[in-house]
Design a protein around this motif. Structure first.
Motif, PDB file in Angstrom:
ATOM      1  N   ASP A 121       0.824  -1.205   0.000  1.00 59.79           N
ATOM      2  CA  ASP A 121       0.000   0.000   0.000  1.00 59.79           C
ATOM      3  C   ASP A 121       0.857   1.253   0.000  1.00 59.79           C
ATOM      4  O   ASP A 121       0.490   2.279  -0.577  1.00 59.79           O
ATOM      5  N   THR A 139      -5.394   0.382  -6.329  1.00 58.09           N
ATOM      6  CA  THR A 139      -5.103  -0.961  -5.823  1.00 58.09           C
ATOM      7  C   THR A 139      -5.524  -2.051  -6.792  1.00 58.09           C
ATOM      8  O   THR A 139      -4.757  -2.973  -7.088  1.00 58.09           O
ATOM      9  N   ARG A 184       0.242 -13.259   1.847  1.00 58.65           N
ATOM     10  CA  ARG A 184      -0.483 -12.104   2.371  1.00 58.65           C
ATOM     11  C   ARG A 184       0.045 -11.743   3.754  1.00 58.65           C
ATOM     12  O   ARG A 184       0.578 -12.597   4.482  1.00 58.65           O
ATOM     13  N   SER A 206      -7.234 -10.087   3.535  1.00 56.72           N
ATOM     14  CA  SER A 206      -7.834  -9.031   2.729  1.00 56.72           C
ATOM     15  C   SER A 206      -8.907  -9.653   1.850  1.00 56.72           C
ATOM     16  O   SER A 206      -9.212 -10.838   1.967  1.00 56.72           O
ATOM     17  N   ASP A 207      -9.467  -8.864   0.980  1.00 54.93           N
ATOM     18  CA  ASP A 207     -10.482  -9.381   0.056  1.00 54.93           C
ATOM     19  C   ASP A 207      -9.868  -9.869  -1.250  1.00 54.93           C
ATOM     20  O   ASP A 207     -10.598 -10.238  -2.167  1.00 54.93           O
ATOM     21  N   HIS A 208      -8.542  -9.867  -1.329  1.00 54.90           N
ATOM     22  CA  HIS A 208      -7.906 -10.040  -2.634  1.00 54.90           C
ATOM     23  C   HIS A 208      -7.198 -11.385  -2.839  1.00 54.90           C
ATOM     24  O   HIS A 208      -7.161 -11.887  -3.964  1.00 54.90           O
ATOM     25  N   GLU A 209      -6.611 -11.971  -1.774  1.00 55.67           N
ATOM     26  CA  GLU A 209      -5.694 -13.083  -2.012  1.00 55.67           C
ATOM     27  C   GLU A 209      -6.367 -14.327  -2.594  1.00 55.67           C
ATOM     28  O   GLU A 209      -5.792 -14.996  -3.466  1.00 55.67           O
ATOM     29  N   GLY A 213      -1.588  -5.181   4.627  1.00 62.05           N
ATOM     30  CA  GLY A 213      -2.195  -5.218   3.302  1.00 62.05           C
ATOM     31  C   GLY A 213      -1.264  -5.641   2.192  1.00 62.05           C
ATOM     32  O   GLY A 213      -1.682  -5.761   1.036  1.00 62.05           O
TER      33      GLY A 213
END
Length: 281
Positions: A161, A205, A231, A235-238, A271
């Motif tokens: 980030d 992002t 990670r 998060s909502d991404h991995e 993050g």
């Protein structure tokens, strides 16, 4: 009696406990300090560390004491190892290799200490390859070759980030040139020549993460590869990144989502996400 080679690494390899146990890999813990608490990194609560970082508290890290390596090597020898291959985080990022070499001089069996010139799962996959070779009966030379091959062919793609945590910890390396980017510009990094290096500047992002996936898919090049998504904090991404890679890399051998070691996370910041592409064979 055939040689039995023990494989040792440090906690920056990000190896899940079950993987380390399966391949009988010894893991020496890097040290961390938060407030008045100084201890092995795995003794810190990850959530508390992330909260402390966001609150601006000072976190410092340090290599393991040579004594920690000495006793780990001694334990391997006592368990029947005739030689040890000890593979560690880049010497340009940490003095861990130096501590391992100091301890190696005090051990009665040969200890081969390797500077991986990388970290994270690039190191982790190399360590597993070495352990597999050792389990198959390879001698120390072949175990070292297995590790070195993976170290030199693996690639780290890293999203953060902000570069502020790397700057604070003195691990920013060549990525120093990216400081001062606008808040909306997200840096993508890699590991080159043993240190963190800039890769790209992407607005936002989601675009940055999409670019990181594209780079990882391109790097796999259709070859057989192990891939890890790393990670630091959920998060909502991995998981979505993992699914995208599974769809787009048909020659993938093994995939996993792992937690970054707390020490690595302390330098990358909350993050942070990474993708490791490690060709097989």
């Amino acid at each position: 009696m055939p040689a039995r080679i023990a494989v040792i690494t440090d906690s920056s390899s990000c190896l899940p406990d079950l993987v380390a146990a399966r391949w009988a890999i010894g893991v020496v813990q890097i040290q961390m300090s938060l407030g008045n608490h100084y201890d092995d990194e795995n003794r810190f609560d990850r959530g508390e560390v992330i909260d402390a970082m966001r609150a601006g508290q000072v976190i410092t890290t340090a290599p393991p004491d040579p004594g920690a390596f000495f006793w780990t090597y001694q334990e391997a020898a006592a368990s029947g190892a005739t030689a040890i291959v000890s593979i560690h985080i880049s010497g340009r990022m940490s003095d861990t290799v130096r501590a391992a070499r100091e301890a190696a001089q005090q051990v009665r069996i040969p200890v081969h200490v390797l500077d991986s010139r990388t970290t994270g799962m690039s190191l982790g996959f190399a360590v597993v390859s070495a352990a597999r070779a050792a389990a198959a009966g390879a001698d120390a030379t072949r175990v070292i070759e297995a590790a070195e091959r993976r170290c030199t062919t693996s690639t780290e793609f890293i999203y953060v980030d902000t570069l502020e945590y790397l700057r604070r910890g003195g691990r920013i390396g060549a990525a120093q040139a990216m400081l001062g980017s606008a808040f909306s510009i997200k840096p993508l990094l890699t590991v080159k020549d043993g240190e963190v290096a800039p890769l790209a500047r992407i607005p936002g992002t989601r675009r940055a993460l999409a670019k990181m996936v594209d780079l990882a898919v391109k790097k796999s090049g259709g070859f057989r590869a192990d891939i890890a998504v790393t990670r630091f904090g959920a998060s909502d991404h991995e998981l979505e990144i993992g699914r995208q890679i599974e769809r787009r890399v048909p020659a993938m051998v093994e995939s996993m989502v792992v937690e970054a070691s707390t020490v690595i996370g302390a330098h990358l910041g909350p993050g942070a996400l990474g993708i490791t592409v490690s060709p097989v064979g």
